[in-house]
Design an enzyme around this catalytic site. Structure first.
Site, PDB file in Angstrom:
ATOM      1  N   GLU A  93    -104.385  31.677  18.281  1.00  0.00           N
ATOM      2  CA  GLU A  93    -105.501  30.737  18.446  1.00  0.00           C
ATOM      3  C   GLU A  93    -105.048  29.406  19.016  1.00  0.00           C
ATOM      4  O   GLU A  93    -103.914  28.991  18.808  1.00  0.00           O
ATOM      5  CB  GLU A  93    -106.099  30.420  17.075  1.00  0.00           C
ATOM      6  CG  GLU A  93    -106.706  31.592  16.400  1.00  0.00           C
ATOM      7  CD  GLU A  93    -107.159  31.251  14.988  1.00  0.00           C
ATOM      8  OE1 GLU A  93    -107.311  30.071  14.654  1.00  0.00           O
ATOM      9  OE2 GLU A  93    -107.363  32.200  14.224  1.00  0.00           O
ATOM     10  N   CYS A 106    -104.552  22.004  20.271  1.00  0.00           N
ATOM     11  CA  CYS A 106    -103.689  22.450  19.169  1.00  0.00           C
ATOM     12  C   CYS A 106    -103.282  23.889  19.466  1.00  0.00           C
ATOM     13  O   CYS A 106    -104.141  24.758  19.635  1.00  0.00           O
ATOM     14  CB  CYS A 106    -104.486  22.370  17.868  1.00  0.00           C
ATOM     15  SG  CYS A 106    -103.622  23.068  16.460  1.00  0.00           S
ATOM     16  N   CYS A 113     -96.809  34.019  10.635  1.00  0.00           N
ATOM     17  CA  CYS A 113     -95.859  33.016  10.153  1.00  0.00           C
ATOM     18  C   CYS A 113     -95.162  33.591   8.934  1.00  0.00           C
ATOM     19  O   CYS A 113     -95.747  34.355   8.189  1.00  0.00           O
ATOM     20  CB  CYS A 113     -96.618  31.749   9.770  1.00  0.00           C
ATOM     21  SG  CYS A 113     -95.552  30.391   9.243  1.00  0.00           S
ATOM     22  N   CYS A 117     -96.826  29.513   2.918  1.00  0.00           N
ATOM     23  CA  CYS A 117     -97.531  28.447   2.184  1.00  0.00           C
ATOM     24  C   CYS A 117     -98.805  29.029   1.563  1.00  0.00           C
ATOM     25  O   CYS A 117     -99.568  29.722   2.229  1.00  0.00           O
ATOM     26  CB  CYS A 117     -97.871  27.280   3.107  1.00  0.00           C
ATOM     27  SG  CYS A 117     -96.420  26.547   3.889  1.00  0.00           S
ATOM     28  N   CYS A 120    -102.469  28.487   3.142  1.00  0.00           N
ATOM     29  CA  CYS A 120    -102.620  28.612   4.599  1.00  0.00           C
ATOM     30  C   CYS A 120    -103.047  30.017   5.032  1.00  0.00           C
ATOM     31  O   CYS A 120    -102.450  31.015   4.615  1.00  0.00           O
ATOM     32  CB  CYS A 120    -101.298  28.243   5.267  1.00  0.00           C
ATOM     33  SG  CYS A 120    -101.338  28.375   7.054  1.00  0.00           S
ATOM     34  N   GLY A 160     -98.123  29.528  13.050  1.00  0.00           N
ATOM     35  CA  GLY A 160     -96.672  29.608  13.200  1.00  0.00           C
ATOM     36  C   GLY A 160     -95.946  28.353  12.804  1.00  0.00           C
ATOM     37  O   GLY A 160     -96.543  27.286  12.622  1.00  0.00           O
ATOM     38  N   LEU A 216     -96.246  17.805   4.039  1.00  0.00           N
ATOM     39  CA  LEU A 216     -95.650  17.517   2.727  1.00  0.00           C
ATOM     40  C   LEU A 216     -96.496  18.140   1.611  1.00  0.00           C
ATOM     41  O   LEU A 216     -96.005  18.939   0.829  1.00  0.00           O
ATOM     42  CB  LEU A 216     -95.532  15.999   2.566  1.00  0.00           C
ATOM     43  CG  LEU A 216     -94.571  15.522   1.483  1.00  0.00           C
ATOM     44  CD1 LEU A 216     -93.158  15.999   1.746  1.00  0.00           C
ATOM     45  CD2 LEU A 216     -94.596  14.000   1.378  1.00  0.00           C
ATOM     46  N   ASN A 291    -108.865  22.851   3.849  1.00  0.00           N
ATOM     47  CA  ASN A 291    -109.812  23.841   4.360  1.00  0.00           C
ATOM     48  C   ASN A 291    -109.844  24.990   3.373  1.00  0.00           C
ATOM     49  O   ASN A 291    -108.803  25.569   3.077  1.00  0.00           O
ATOM     50  CB  ASN A 291    -109.353  24.381   5.715  1.00  0.00           C
ATOM     51  CG  ASN A 291    -109.573  23.371   6.804  1.00  0.00           C
ATOM     52  OD1 ASN A 291    -110.662  22.843   6.957  1.00  0.00           O
ATOM     53  ND2 ASN A 291    -108.518  23.081   7.544  1.00  0.00           N
ATOM     54  N   CYS A 334    -106.926  26.524  11.406  1.00  0.00           N
ATOM     55  CA  CYS A 334    -106.111  27.514  12.098  1.00  0.00           C
ATOM     56  C   CYS A 334    -105.913  28.792  11.294  1.00  0.00           C
ATOM     57  O   CYS A 334    -105.857  28.784  10.085  1.00  0.00           O
ATOM     58  CB  CYS A 334    -104.777  26.924  12.490  1.00  0.00           C
ATOM     59  SG  CYS A 334    -103.882  26.259  11.107  1.00  0.00           S
TER      60      CYS A 334
HETATM   61  N1  SAH Z   1     -95.990  25.487  10.340  1.00  0.00           N
HETATM   62  C1  SAH Z   1     -96.284  24.157  10.746  1.00  0.00           C
HETATM   63  C2  SAH Z   1     -97.462  24.002  11.679  1.00  0.00           C
HETATM   64  C3  SAH Z   1     -98.679  24.856  11.462  1.00  0.00           C
HETATM   65  S1  SAH Z   1     -99.779  24.467  10.142  1.00  0.00           S
HETATM   66  C4  SAH Z   1     -96.460  23.288   9.525  1.00  0.00           C
HETATM   67  O1  SAH Z   1     -96.411  23.807   8.418  1.00  0.00           O
HETATM   68  O2  SAH Z   1     -96.599  22.089   9.668  1.00  0.00           O
HETATM   69  C5  SAH Z   1    -100.628  23.014  10.636  1.00  0.00           C
HETATM   70  C6  SAH Z   1    -101.013  22.133   9.454  1.00  0.00           C
HETATM   71  O3  SAH Z   1    -102.142  22.698   8.756  1.00  0.00           O
HETATM   72  C7  SAH Z   1     -99.911  21.995   8.425  1.00  0.00           C
HETATM   73  O4  SAH Z   1     -99.853  20.668   7.981  1.00  0.00           O
HETATM   74  C8  SAH Z   1    -100.395  22.923   7.346  1.00  0.00           C
HETATM   75  O5  SAH Z   1     -99.767  22.673   6.130  1.00  0.00           O
HETATM   76  C9  SAH Z   1    -101.876  22.652   7.365  1.00  0.00           C
HETATM   77  N2  SAH Z   1    -102.701  23.626   6.661  1.00  0.00           N
HETATM   78  C10 SAH Z   1    -102.487  24.936   6.499  1.00  0.00           C
HETATM   79  N3  SAH Z   1    -103.478  25.488   5.769  1.00  0.00           N
HETATM   80  C11 SAH Z   1    -104.340  24.504   5.496  1.00  0.00           C
HETATM   81  C12 SAH Z   1    -105.564  24.450   4.784  1.00  0.00           C
HETATM   82  N4  SAH Z   1    -106.096  25.539   4.208  1.00  0.00           N
HETATM   83  N5  SAH Z   1    -106.181  23.249   4.708  1.00  0.00           N
HETATM   84  C13 SAH Z   1    -105.666  22.153   5.289  1.00  0.00           C
HETATM   85  N6  SAH Z   1    -104.526  22.149   5.971  1.00  0.00           N
HETATM   86  C14 SAH Z   1    -103.855  23.307   6.071  1.00  0.00           C
END
Ligand code: SAH
Length: 356
Positions: A93, A106, A113, A117, A120, A160, A216, A291, A334
């Site tokens: 995406e 973006c 990935c 996390c 995510c 990713g 973070l 989100n 995303c």
């Molecule tokens: N892997 C990288 C970049 C992709 S994620 C990273 O971790 O930074 C892009 C951003 O979206 C990151 O800050 C991630 O932690 C955040 N993110 C992922 N899931 C999310 C969610 N459900 N709500 C808000 N932010 C989210």
């Protein structure tokens, strides 16, 4: 012999390849211009090359292209979400957002990935493969072609972990910023990482002008360990030490992403701990109302609560903003479109790897 990806070659690499074929240097410049300025999709279109050379290149190389498989346009703010299909049928995406100062895209850096996390959507089905430099570049070229407008900035915040695909991402940045190509200044690029500490040190050594963002999302190791597995490999102390090194080496301020999850990391005590850890680093905190992804069960707090968290950080001397939400009606968060479509169309490819 399998054809190779010519669009992933940086200009010096292309010069080296073509010199190996006994060609003069200006030929590499010509080919590079066709690929990255005129953005042709076949060698036949490179009309100032001798026909024999076009044939020779066609035998050895392919020109990458990606297709728009699905496109959603927000009625609220014009944000466009693309689902792209890659040459091997995998999907990623990208999201095109419009701001007063221009548009920003973006992009994804991997199919899936392996960081795991908990909040995510991109990581739920695991990791499939890295994107090549040309695939990331084509996310940008294709959005420009489709929208008819220039992409002014790029953020590596889609599907990713960009630092888990370090070499390809470095080549992509070189291609993106090359004066003989799109010529996009790295000052208009942000790269977001969940905290691969060894790679943050390696990135600092490149002394690029981009903005580094750290995801973070927690004020201490106890909370971060639970939501972000990478923290068990590189804890917050090591991560923040790498951030201080990055700032010292590059002079570029770091931005910290903090997704507020109700009842998990949004208490006044969390705000105090976060401020203590970040004070004096010239840090900027970007607060994101989480989100909500159905499978994770995490919920966002009220607007008032989020604003309270921001106020508290500011009173403690830490600069904090709340991220404006774009494309709320098209699930622009995303990972969500790829999952929806994969569920509709076919089971996702089986994830590979998965270990850090
Ligand atoms: N892997 C990288 C970049 C992709 S994620 C990273 O971790 O930074 C892009 C951003 O979206 C990151 O800050 C991630 O932690 C955040 N993110 C992922 N899931 C999310 C969610 N459900 N709500 C808000 N932010 C989210």
């Amino acid at each position: 012999m399998e054809k190779r990806d010519i669009k992933s070659l940086t200009l010096p690499a292309l010069e080296g390849e073509l010199a190996g074929l006994g060609l003069p240097r200006f030929r590499a410049g010509q080919v590079y211009g066709w690929l990255h300025q005129k953005r042709v999709s076949t060698f036949a279109e490179m009309t100032n090359l001798p026909a024999a050379l076009r044939g020779q290149l066609d035998e050895k190389y392919y020109i990458n292209a990606i297709q728009v498989k699905k496109k959603l346009v927000s009625k609220l703010d014009g944000t466009v979400k693309y689902l792209y299909e890659l040459r091997d049928g995998n999907c990623v995406e990208a999201v095109l957002m419009h701001y007063h100062h221009g548009s920003s895209l973006c992009i994804s850096s991997q199919v899936g990935c392996r960081m795991g996390c908990k909040f995510c959507a991109s990581t739920l089905a695991g990791y499939v493969r890295d994107l090549t430099a040309s695939e990331m570049l084509d996310e940008v070229y294709t959005a420009q072609r489709d929208s008819g407008s220039r992409v002014d900035g790029v953020v590596l915040m889609g599907i990713g972990e960009p630092l888990d695909n370090f070499d390809n991402v470095m080549d992509f940045l070189e291609l993106l910023s090359s004066p003989q190509g799109l010529n996009l200044s790295l000052r208009h690029v942000s790269l977001s990482t969940c905290g691969l500490v060894d790679k943050i040190y390696a990135l600092a050594q490149r002394r690029l002008q981009l903005t580094l963002s750290i995801s973070l999302h927690a004020p201490n190791d106890e909370i971060r360990d639970r939501s972000m597995p990478i923290n068990r490999k590189y804890n917050m102390e090591r991560l923040l030490a790498a951030c201080r090194d990055y700032f010292a080496v590059t002079g570029r301020r770091i931005s910290f992403e903090y997704a507020l999850i109700a009842g998990v990391n949004d208490s006044p005590a969390c705000a105090r701990q976060l401020a203590e850890r970040l004070r004096g680093m010239g840090a900027h905190v970007n607060l994101i109302p989480v989100n909500e992804v159905r499978e994770t069960g995490f919920k966002r707090g009220s607007r008032a609560q989020i604003q309270g968290f921001q106020r508290q950080l500011q009173q403690l001397g830490v600069n904090a903003t709340i991220r404006r939400e774009l494309g709320a009606d098209i699930s622009a968060a995303c990972g969500q479109l790829r999952r929806q479509t994969a569920a509709e169309l076919a089971p996702l490819s089986r994830p590979a790897g998965g270990d850090l």
